[in-house]
Each structure stands twice: as C-alpha cells, then as structure tokens.
Scaffold this motif. Structure first.
Motif: not given
Length: 94
Positions: A4-11, A20-27, A56-59
């Motif tokens: 919930e606290d991790i912000e989705l970034v629209n690049n 970004m979770v634990d320094g890893h980028r999912s996209f 979480a990313l898709v949601d």
C-alpha cells in the motif's frame, strides 16, 4: 509483504508503470492509443517472484488507469489471469 505504501510510478518516457520493491524494479509495458491503454507485458525480477508484487502492480495500475478515464486492452497474459481472479476490475476493460 504490504504494498500500500509503495507508490506506482508512471514512467511515460518509456511507457512503463513501475513499482520499486527492495531496490528491484517491476514494470508493466504499455501503449496508449486514444482512450485505450494496451497492457503489453508485466515483468517482476526473480528476486521478488512469489511475493504478490505482480498482483499489486496490476492492481495499482488499474486504479491509476481508472482515475484517468482510460480503458484497458489486456494483451499481457499475466493481466488476463489477474482479471480472471479479480472480475470486479472488468469495469476498466475496453
């Protein structure tokens, strides 16, 4: 793990929704055409797999897409599976 606290970034420069979770980028790779957004590919690094990151990313992406008044064209196999598990999101599908 809570996302919930991790912000989705629209690049927008590279057409990716990013988490970004634990320094890893999912996209999620996407393309916007008119009022439709085509979700092409979802990728989560091996280090994060099995932790609910893709879900979480898709949601978060769907929440963002809905807020922009766009409709989803789910080309990505993972997004299609997500929609089967979460039919309430069919409201955003084109």
């Amino acid at each position: 793990m809570k996302f919930e606290d991790i912000e989705l970034v629209n690049n927008e420069a590279i057409h990716n929704f990013e988490l970004m979770v634990d320094g890893h980028r999912s996209f999620i790779d996407y393309q916007v055409r008119g009022e439709k957004i085509y979700l092409i590919h979802t990728e989560v690094p091996e280090a994060l797999q099995g932790r609910g990151v893709a879900e979480a990313l898709v949601d978060k992406a769907f929440t963002y897409i809905e807020s922009k008044g766009l409709k989803v064209v789910p080309l990505c196999a993972y997004v299609q599976i997500f929609l089967k598990k979460h039919p309430e999101w069919n409201r955003v599908v084109a």
